[in-house]
Every structure is written in structure tokens, then in C-alpha cells.
Design a protein around this motif. Sequence first.
Motif, PDB file in Angstrom:
ATOM      1  N   ASN A   1       0.866  -1.183   0.000  1.00 63.68           N
ATOM      2  CA  ASN A   1       0.000   0.000   0.000  1.00 63.68           C
ATOM      3  C   ASN A   1       0.901   1.231   0.000  1.00 63.68           C
ATOM      4  OD1 ASN A   1       0.888   0.395   2.645  1.00 63.68           O
ATOM      5  ND2 ASN A   1      -1.007  -0.327   3.590  1.00 63.68           N
ATOM      6  N   ALA A   2       0.362   2.378   0.336  1.00 63.22           N
ATOM      7  CA  ALA A   2       1.147   3.611   0.290  1.00 63.22           C
ATOM      8  C   ALA A   2       2.337   3.584   1.244  1.00 63.22           C
ATOM      9  CB  ALA A   2       0.247   4.815   0.625  1.00 63.22           C
TER      10      ALA A   2
ATOM     11  N   HIS B   1       4.936   4.440  13.300  1.00 61.45           N
ATOM     12  CA  HIS B   1       4.477   3.058  13.120  1.00 61.45           C
ATOM     13  C   HIS B   1       3.679   2.574  14.323  1.00 61.45           C
ATOM     14  CE1 HIS B   1       6.933   2.666   9.507  1.00 61.45           C
ATOM     15  NE2 HIS B   1       7.926   3.218  10.180  1.00 61.45           N
ATOM     16  N   GLN B   2       2.945   3.484  14.936  1.00 60.95           N
ATOM     17  CA  GLN B   2       2.139   3.123  16.107  1.00 60.95           C
ATOM     18  C   GLN B   2       0.672   3.493  15.938  1.00 60.95           C
ATOM     19  OE1 GLN B   2       4.080   5.194  19.333  1.00 60.95           O
ATOM     20  NE2 GLN B   2       5.842   3.811  19.380  1.00 60.95           N
ATOM     21  N   ARG B   3       0.298   3.993  14.772  1.00 64.38           N
ATOM     22  CA  ARG B   3      -1.075   4.494  14.593  1.00 64.38           C
ATOM     23  C   ARG B   3      -1.834   3.699  13.531  1.00 64.38           C
ATOM     24  NH1 ARG B   3       2.074   9.291  15.241  1.00 64.38           N
ATOM     25  NH2 ARG B   3       2.388   9.405  12.981  1.00 64.38           N
TER      26      ARG B   3
ATOM     27  N   GLU C   1       3.753   0.642   9.273  1.00 64.12           N
ATOM     28  CA  GLU C   1       3.715  -0.815   9.332  1.00 64.12           C
ATOM     29  C   GLU C   1       2.397  -1.376   9.857  1.00 64.12           C
ATOM     30  OE1 GLU C   1       8.564  -1.179   9.722  1.00 64.12           O
ATOM     31  OE2 GLU C   1       7.334  -1.757  11.442  1.00 64.12           O
ATOM     32  N   PRO C   2       1.715  -0.724  10.809  1.00 61.28           N
ATOM     33  CA  PRO C   2       0.399  -1.245  11.192  1.00 61.28           C
ATOM     34  C   PRO C   2      -0.561  -1.345  10.015  1.00 61.28           C
ATOM     35  CG  PRO C   2       1.176   0.249  12.886  1.00 61.28           C
ATOM     36  CD  PRO C   2       2.155   0.349  11.739  1.00 61.28           C
ATOM     37  N   SER C   3      -0.514  -0.388   9.104  1.00 57.12           N
ATOM     38  CA  SER C   3      -1.414  -0.437   7.952  1.00 57.12           C
ATOM     39  C   SER C   3      -1.075  -1.611   7.038  1.00 57.12           C
ATOM     40  CB  SER C   3      -1.350   0.873   7.169  1.00 57.12           C
ATOM     41  OG  SER C   3      -0.153   0.992   6.428  1.00 57.12           O
TER      42      SER C   3
ATOM     43  N   GLY D   1      -3.526  -4.638   6.538  1.00 62.35           N
ATOM     44  CA  GLY D   1      -3.943  -4.819   5.149  1.00 62.35           C
ATOM     45  C   GLY D   1      -3.788  -6.255   4.678  1.00 62.35           C
ATOM     46  N   MET D   2      -2.652  -6.876   4.986  1.00 58.64           N
ATOM     47  CA  MET D   2      -2.479  -8.268   4.553  1.00 58.64           C
ATOM     48  C   MET D   2      -3.376  -9.199   5.362  1.00 58.64           C
ATOM     49  SD  MET D   2       1.328  -9.424   5.888  1.00 58.64           S
ATOM     50  CE  MET D   2       2.202  -8.110   5.045  1.00 58.64           C
ATOM     51  N   THR D   3      -3.672  -8.832   6.612  1.00 58.69           N
ATOM     52  CA  THR D   3      -4.628  -9.619   7.397  1.00 58.69           C
ATOM     53  C   THR D   3      -5.993  -9.617   6.717  1.00 58.69           C
ATOM     54  OG1 THR D   3      -3.483  -9.082   9.484  1.00 58.69           O
ATOM     55  CG2 THR D   3      -5.764  -9.831   9.638  1.00 58.69           C
ATOM     56  N   ARG D   4      -6.437  -8.460   6.293  1.00 56.27           N
ATOM     57  CA  ARG D   4      -7.745  -8.361   5.629  1.00 56.27           C
ATOM     58  C   ARG D   4      -7.738  -9.116   4.299  1.00 56.27           C
ATOM     59  NH1 ARG D   4      -7.142  -2.441   6.919  1.00 56.27           N
ATOM     60  NH2 ARG D   4      -8.315  -2.045   8.842  1.00 56.27           N
TER      61      ARG D   4
END
Length: 366
Positions: A97-98, A172-174, A179-181, A185-188
Motif C-alpha cells: 500500500n502507500a 508506526h504506532q497508529r 507498518e500497522p497499515s 492490510g495483509m490480514t484483511r
Amino acid sequence: MKPYERFVDNILGAVRSGQGKDPLAATALIQDVLRNAGLMPGVQAPAEPAARAPFVDLNGVPDWLRRPAAPHGAPWARPQRSAPEAPGQFLAGSFGNAAGTRRYRLYVPARAASGPRPLVVMLHGCQQSAGDFAAGTAMNRLAEEHGCLVLYPDQERGANSSNCWNWFDAAHQRREEGEPSLIAGMTRDVLREHGADPGRVYVAGLSAGGAMAAVMGAAYPDLYAAVGVHSGLPVGAARDLMSGLNAMKGKHLGGKSQALRRRVPLIVFHGDQDAVVHPSNGAALYRQFTQVGVRELEERGAAGAGRGHTRTTALDDAGRVVAEHWVVHGAGHAWAGGDPAGSYTDAAGPDASAEMLRFFLDQAGG
């Protein structure tokens, strides 16, 4: 001075010495400290007490990592087998993703599903890879028994030279950033493409991966039904590299970690002889996720042939288990009950993988 205090003090000194230097010189200073501690490839760690598990870097670059990235969310055309005791497919794919692109491994059980499968997301630690973490935790074998999918996101060297998830960086905490996104994203994508059960999605990790698993649970309580953290840190314990190193020493940012907006069930494992991430982080994380209004039960497990442990269980007003805190006595910075086929494992003690999966599935009645 205790080993973990000496190690972190050396790292902090290297960071301070590197300020104002060019990036290569500053990196070299930090690598010297890691090399002296035996945490860089090719260097033997100094002798330590038997209670601390050895640190081993088994991260050769596997063939699948040398291939170009697959299209967004697409698995590789050639599925790979897992270990002999886990007969399912161990697929490789990527998501982008972005915020960038990350590769992953996905375990799909061999036996047919009777309905939507649970999904466990496993985040490796520093100097580890997805395949190494799968081997060390033996989670694929358990997933075969319980019919679970297991997703192993893989950090890129370009994002962190030690393959750590950047849990300590505010960027990377939001939710829906950094990295959370990517992990969400790959989880979804896996949920959608493999027909997993959206009500039974869990995230767990070791060390830096454990800290990032806590971040994911706090940022996405609607996506992850429970969190497992082994040898990790509380959410918001750091905002940059320096505060991250202090947090590893037990000195959290502002003296305390941030409160969560919504309670998410949590299981924590931490060795009381951890010389890399101070054991107080496990207790702080447990308190952060349980917050107030719980009743606690404590039990001690005899050492027997392995390591003893103390387990604290938190129950809410309705008597439901909302958190467990396992302190493994005599254990260092390693996955309890792990398989020596992977790095950062300690075969002694309780089986963290089995206990985490039991805790996860209990949250939804199995």
C-alpha cells in the motif's frame, strides 16, 4: 550492573557517540556494540549463565526472498510445504500500500475446513524471518491440529537493518499508518481470499514483534479478537530509537504507557531473566491491557523437567478471562517451549504457542 543494563547502556552510548557523524559511521558504532554482545552474525556471544537461552542468528536469505515481489496480495504460483509434522501448504505472497510492501508466509492446513477458519497473525522478532519464526514457535503444527490459518508477515531489511518491526517509532504506532497499515492490510486480504472467520482473528509476536502485536491490538480492536505478546513491550512505551532503548531497559516514556481506548484480551509471556527486554515490560503491558475492574487469580507451576512459572489470570465482572500474565522463571529472551529449529527459543518451560492458541480460541468459544 546486570547484563541487560550493561547492554542497553552500551547501545545508548553508541547512539550518543554517533550523533553528528555520517550515517555509516554512526551505524558502525551501534553494530560494534551488537557484535560484542554476540547479536551480529558471525560472532560468538560471550559466555552467560545457563538460565539464559543462547542467541542464534539463523537468518540466511531463503530463495523465496530473492524473488521479485508478487502482485498486491497475490500468493506465489508454486506453493511450498511446511515442516514434515505440519503437512499443509506454506504459501508465500506479498502485500503493498502507500506505506510500502511486505512479503509474508501463510500456513494453510492440509485437512479440509468445516467452516471459516480462525486466523493467527505471527510477528517475528529482530534478526528473524517468517520461516525462522514458524520453525521456532512450531505454530504450524498446532494450526494443523486446530484447523487454523497462520499468517507470518516478513519485515524488510530496507525498513530496519536488523529486521525489527519499528514498534518504537511514532510513525508506526497508529491505525492505517506505516507498518500497522501493512500488517492490517495483509490480514484483511487473507481473510477475504481464504475465507477466514472475521470474528476469530488474533495477533501475536516475539520481542519487537510482540511490541508490534500490542500496537496492532490497540490500533485495531475491531480486527483482532485477542493479542499474544512474548518478551515484548507496552504500547506507547517509546516514540523514537532512544526512548525505545530506554523502554527495553524498563524506563518507559513518561514513566507509564498510554491507556487503551478499548480492552482487548491479552496473553503475555516473559522470562524473569530476560537480559534484552526488562521483565517489567511484561507486567506493564498486562496492566495496560487489563486496566481496572478485574479480579485476579494466581497460580504457580512446578519446574518438573522444565522451567517453573507464575500465571496471573484476570477476570472481568462476568467472570470471563480477559488477560493472562505468564512469568517464566529462569528464562531469558526466548520463546518458551519453542523448537530449537528456530532462533530465540527455549525448549524448557511452558509451551507458549499452545497456551496462546488455547487462550485465543477460548475467546470465541473455540
